[in-house]
Design a protein around this motif. Sequence first.
Motif, PDB file in Angstrom:
ATOM      1  N   THR A 182       0.840  -1.192   0.000  1.00  0.00           N
ATOM      2  CA  THR A 182       0.000   0.000   0.000  1.00  0.00           C
ATOM      3  C   THR A 182       0.874   1.240   0.000  1.00  0.00           C
ATOM      4  OG1 THR A 182      -1.602   1.290   1.255  1.00  0.00           O
ATOM      5  CG2 THR A 182      -0.191  -0.180   2.522  1.00  0.00           C
ATOM      6  N   ALA A 183       0.449   2.266  -0.722  1.00  0.00           N
ATOM      7  CA  ALA A 183       1.182   3.530  -0.736  1.00  0.00           C
ATOM      8  C   ALA A 183       1.085   4.224   0.631  1.00  0.00           C
ATOM      9  CB  ALA A 183       0.654   4.432  -1.835  1.00  0.00           C
ATOM     10  N   LEU A 184       0.160   3.791   1.460  1.00  0.00           N
ATOM     11  CA  LEU A 184       0.100   4.287   2.826  1.00  0.00           C
ATOM     12  C   LEU A 184       1.283   3.707   3.590  1.00  0.00           C
ATOM     13  CD1 LEU A 184      -3.711   3.679   3.363  1.00  0.00           C
ATOM     14  CD2 LEU A 184      -2.587   5.838   2.769  1.00  0.00           C
ATOM     15  N   THR A 185       1.843   4.460   4.490  1.00  0.00           N
ATOM     16  CA  THR A 185       3.099   4.039   5.115  1.00  0.00           C
ATOM     17  C   THR A 185       2.923   3.126   6.323  1.00  0.00           C
ATOM     18  OG1 THR A 185       3.112   6.037   6.453  1.00  0.00           O
ATOM     19  CG2 THR A 185       4.312   6.128   4.377  1.00  0.00           C
ATOM     20  N   GLY A 186       1.719   3.110   6.858  1.00  0.00           N
ATOM     21  CA  GLY A 186       1.508   2.327   8.072  1.00  0.00           C
ATOM     22  C   GLY A 186       1.148   0.882   7.790  1.00  0.00           C
ATOM     23  N   ALA A 187       0.992   0.128   8.857  1.00  0.00           N
ATOM     24  CA  ALA A 187       0.571  -1.267   8.758  1.00  0.00           C
ATOM     25  C   ALA A 187      -0.950  -1.307   8.660  1.00  0.00           C
ATOM     26  CB  ALA A 187       1.031  -2.032   9.993  1.00  0.00           C
ATOM     27  N   ARG A 188      -1.458  -1.828   7.554  1.00  0.00           N
ATOM     28  CA  ARG A 188      -2.892  -1.791   7.272  1.00  0.00           C
ATOM     29  C   ARG A 188      -3.491  -3.176   7.345  1.00  0.00           C
ATOM     30  NH1 ARG A 188      -4.448   3.531   7.624  1.00  0.00           N
ATOM     31  NH2 ARG A 188      -2.598   4.750   7.065  1.00  0.00           N
ATOM     32  N   MET A 189      -4.703  -3.251   7.911  1.00  0.00           N
ATOM     33  CA  MET A 189      -5.365  -4.539   8.086  1.00  0.00           C
ATOM     34  C   MET A 189      -6.437  -4.819   7.035  1.00  0.00           C
ATOM     35  SD  MET A 189      -5.691  -4.524  12.233  1.00  0.00           S
ATOM     36  CE  MET A 189      -6.406  -6.156  12.288  1.00  0.00           C
ATOM     37  N   SER A 190      -6.918  -3.786   6.387  1.00  0.00           N
ATOM     38  CA  SER A 190      -8.003  -3.973   5.438  1.00  0.00           C
ATOM     39  C   SER A 190      -7.468  -4.217   4.036  1.00  0.00           C
ATOM     40  CB  SER A 190      -8.906  -2.738   5.415  1.00  0.00           C
ATOM     41  OG  SER A 190      -9.839  -2.835   4.363  1.00  0.00           O
ATOM     42  N   SER A 191      -7.984  -5.255   3.388  1.00  0.00           N
ATOM     43  CA  SER A 191      -7.539  -5.546   2.023  1.00  0.00           C
ATOM     44  C   SER A 191      -7.858  -4.393   1.080  1.00  0.00           C
ATOM     45  CB  SER A 191      -8.183  -6.836   1.536  1.00  0.00           C
ATOM     46  OG  SER A 191      -9.594  -6.724   1.516  1.00  0.00           O
ATOM     47  N   ARG A 192      -8.854  -3.606   1.400  1.00  0.00           N
ATOM     48  CA  ARG A 192      -9.251  -2.492   0.526  1.00  0.00           C
ATOM     49  C   ARG A 192      -8.194  -1.399   0.478  1.00  0.00           C
ATOM     50  NH1 ARG A 192     -13.965  -3.478   3.396  1.00  0.00           N
ATOM     51  NH2 ARG A 192     -13.538  -1.676   4.733  1.00  0.00           N
ATOM     52  N   GLU A 193      -7.291  -1.389   1.433  1.00  0.00           N
ATOM     53  CA  GLU A 193      -6.283  -0.333   1.484  1.00  0.00           C
ATOM     54  C   GLU A 193      -5.014  -0.700   0.729  1.00  0.00           C
ATOM     55  OE1 GLU A 193      -6.634   2.211   5.324  1.00  0.00           O
ATOM     56  OE2 GLU A 193      -6.604   0.107   5.964  1.00  0.00           O
ATOM     57  N   TYR A 194      -4.970  -1.877   0.159  1.00  0.00           N
ATOM     58  CA  TYR A 194      -3.774  -2.299  -0.569  1.00  0.00           C
ATOM     59  C   TYR A 194      -3.917  -2.023  -2.060  1.00  0.00           C
ATOM     60  CZ  TYR A 194      -1.864  -4.301   3.652  1.00  0.00           C
ATOM     61  OH  TYR A 194      -1.349  -4.457   4.911  1.00  0.00           O
ATOM     62  N   ASP A 195      -2.836  -1.542  -2.643  1.00  0.00           N
ATOM     63  CA  ASP A 195      -2.850  -1.115  -4.041  1.00  0.00           C
ATOM     64  C   ASP A 195      -2.291  -2.169  -4.991  1.00  0.00           C
ATOM     65  OD1 ASP A 195      -1.707   1.703  -2.396  1.00  0.00           O
ATOM     66  OD2 ASP A 195      -3.656   1.690  -3.420  1.00  0.00           O
ATOM     67  N   TYR A 196      -1.370  -2.975  -4.490  1.00  0.00           N
ATOM     68  CA  TYR A 196      -0.686  -3.948  -5.343  1.00  0.00           C
ATOM     69  C   TYR A 196      -0.715  -5.310  -4.652  1.00  0.00           C
ATOM     70  CZ  TYR A 196       1.103   0.458  -7.154  1.00  0.00           C
ATOM     71  OH  TYR A 196       1.206   1.729  -7.643  1.00  0.00           O
ATOM     72  N   TRP A 197      -0.874  -6.332  -5.480  1.00  0.00           N
ATOM     73  CA  TRP A 197      -1.007  -7.691  -4.964  1.00  0.00           C
ATOM     74  C   TRP A 197      -0.125  -8.658  -5.750  1.00  0.00           C
ATOM     75  CZ3 TRP A 197      -4.293  -9.071  -0.934  1.00  0.00           C
ATOM     76  CH2 TRP A 197      -5.166  -8.073  -0.495  1.00  0.00           C
ATOM     77  N   GLY A 198       0.385  -9.651  -5.043  1.00  0.00           N
ATOM     78  CA  GLY A 198       1.037 -10.759  -5.713  1.00  0.00           C
ATOM     79  C   GLY A 198       0.019 -11.786  -6.166  1.00  0.00           C
ATOM     80  N   GLN A 199       0.493 -12.817  -6.827  1.00  0.00           N
ATOM     81  CA  GLN A 199      -0.405 -13.859  -7.332  1.00  0.00           C
ATOM     82  C   GLN A 199      -0.686 -14.946  -6.300  1.00  0.00           C
ATOM     83  OE1 GLN A 199       1.221 -15.143 -11.150  1.00  0.00           O
ATOM     84  NE2 GLN A 199      -0.066 -13.637 -12.170  1.00  0.00           N
ATOM     85  N   GLY A 200       0.061 -14.947  -5.234  1.00  0.00           N
ATOM     86  CA  GLY A 200      -0.212 -15.883  -4.153  1.00  0.00           C
ATOM     87  C   GLY A 200       0.656 -17.117  -4.191  1.00  0.00           C
ATOM     88  N   THR A 201       0.855 -17.694  -3.013  1.00  0.00           N
ATOM     89  CA  THR A 201       1.581 -18.944  -2.881  1.00  0.00           C
ATOM     90  C   THR A 201       0.785 -19.867  -1.953  1.00  0.00           C
ATOM     91  OG1 THR A 201       3.736 -19.947  -2.352  1.00  0.00           O
ATOM     92  CG2 THR A 201       3.029 -18.119  -0.959  1.00  0.00           C
ATOM     93  N   GLN A 202       0.685 -21.120  -2.348  1.00  0.00           N
ATOM     94  CA  GLN A 202      -0.136 -22.066  -1.595  1.00  0.00           C
ATOM     95  C   GLN A 202       0.617 -22.598  -0.387  1.00  0.00           C
ATOM     96  OE1 GLN A 202      -3.447 -23.311  -2.232  1.00  0.00           O
ATOM     97  NE2 GLN A 202      -3.138 -24.192  -0.182  1.00  0.00           N
ATOM     98  N   VAL A 203      -0.049 -22.567   0.751  1.00  0.00           N
ATOM     99  CA  VAL A 203       0.466 -23.194   1.968  1.00  0.00           C
ATOM    100  C   VAL A 203      -0.541 -24.258   2.392  1.00  0.00           C
ATOM    101  CG1 VAL A 203       0.966 -22.862   4.415  1.00  0.00           C
ATOM    102  CG2 VAL A 203       1.746 -21.177   2.733  1.00  0.00           C
ATOM    103  N   THR A 204      -0.075 -25.480   2.529  1.00  0.00           N
ATOM    104  CA  THR A 204      -0.936 -26.582   2.944  1.00  0.00           C
ATOM    105  C   THR A 204      -0.328 -27.240   4.176  1.00  0.00           C
ATOM    106  OG1 THR A 204      -1.608 -26.991   0.651  1.00  0.00           O
ATOM    107  CG2 THR A 204      -2.044 -28.730   2.255  1.00  0.00           C
ATOM    108  N   VAL A 205      -1.122 -27.309   5.231  1.00  0.00           N
ATOM    109  CA  VAL A 205      -0.668 -27.903   6.480  1.00  0.00           C
ATOM    110  C   VAL A 205      -1.478 -29.175   6.731  1.00  0.00           C
ATOM    111  CG1 VAL A 205      -0.256 -27.546   8.934  1.00  0.00           C
ATOM    112  CG2 VAL A 205      -0.162 -25.595   7.351  1.00  0.00           C
ATOM    113  N   SER A 206      -0.792 -30.294   6.783  1.00  0.00           N
ATOM    114  CA  SER A 206      -1.464 -31.578   6.994  1.00  0.00           C
ATOM    115  C   SER A 206      -1.498 -31.919   8.473  1.00  0.00           C
ATOM    116  CB  SER A 206      -0.757 -32.676   6.216  1.00  0.00           C
ATOM    117  OG  SER A 206       0.565 -32.843   6.692  1.00  0.00           O
ATOM    118  N   SER A 207      -2.554 -32.623   8.851  1.00  0.00           N
ATOM    119  CA  SER A 207      -2.701 -32.976  10.280  1.00  0.00           C
ATOM    120  C   SER A 207      -2.051 -34.312  10.590  1.00  0.00           C
ATOM    121  CB  SER A 207      -4.188 -33.033  10.633  1.00  0.00           C
ATOM    122  OG  SER A 207      -4.852 -33.948   9.785  1.00  0.00           O
TER     123      SER A 207
END
Length: 124
Positions: A99-124
């Motif tokens: 986010t172009a905002l300098t602080g730590a933001r919790m809302s997804s709406r405040e983010y301007d740029y996103w990655g494509q994601g990486t899968q994390v799978t935790v088995s029991s």
Amino acid sequence: QVQLVESGGGLVQAGGSLRLSCAAAGRTISSDGMGWLRQAPGKEREFVAAISWNGCSPVYADSVKGRFTISRHNAKNSVYLQMNSLKPEDTAVYYCAATALTGARMSSREYDYWGQGTQVTVSS
């Protein structure tokens, strides 16, 4: 063109650890607030952790507090998420966001740029 590229996801047993990395290209993120969010199948995207531009005052979702640590290396234009004591409920696609905002933001709406994601799978 701004690109955020996540890496480090994978399959791990419950109790294990993973370290996610996010490298930025096309934009210097040293003044940006950065965050990690995740989305599990059938669920909405949710906040995980965020960090301000200077690395101070990171914030965490209650569900990961004490287990996950967010950090950044501005000289490397990168941000990281160390995940310990992983649980099956941590299984999700993890997204890095800026986010172009300098602080730590919790809302997804405040983010301007996103990655494509990486899968994390935790088995029991």
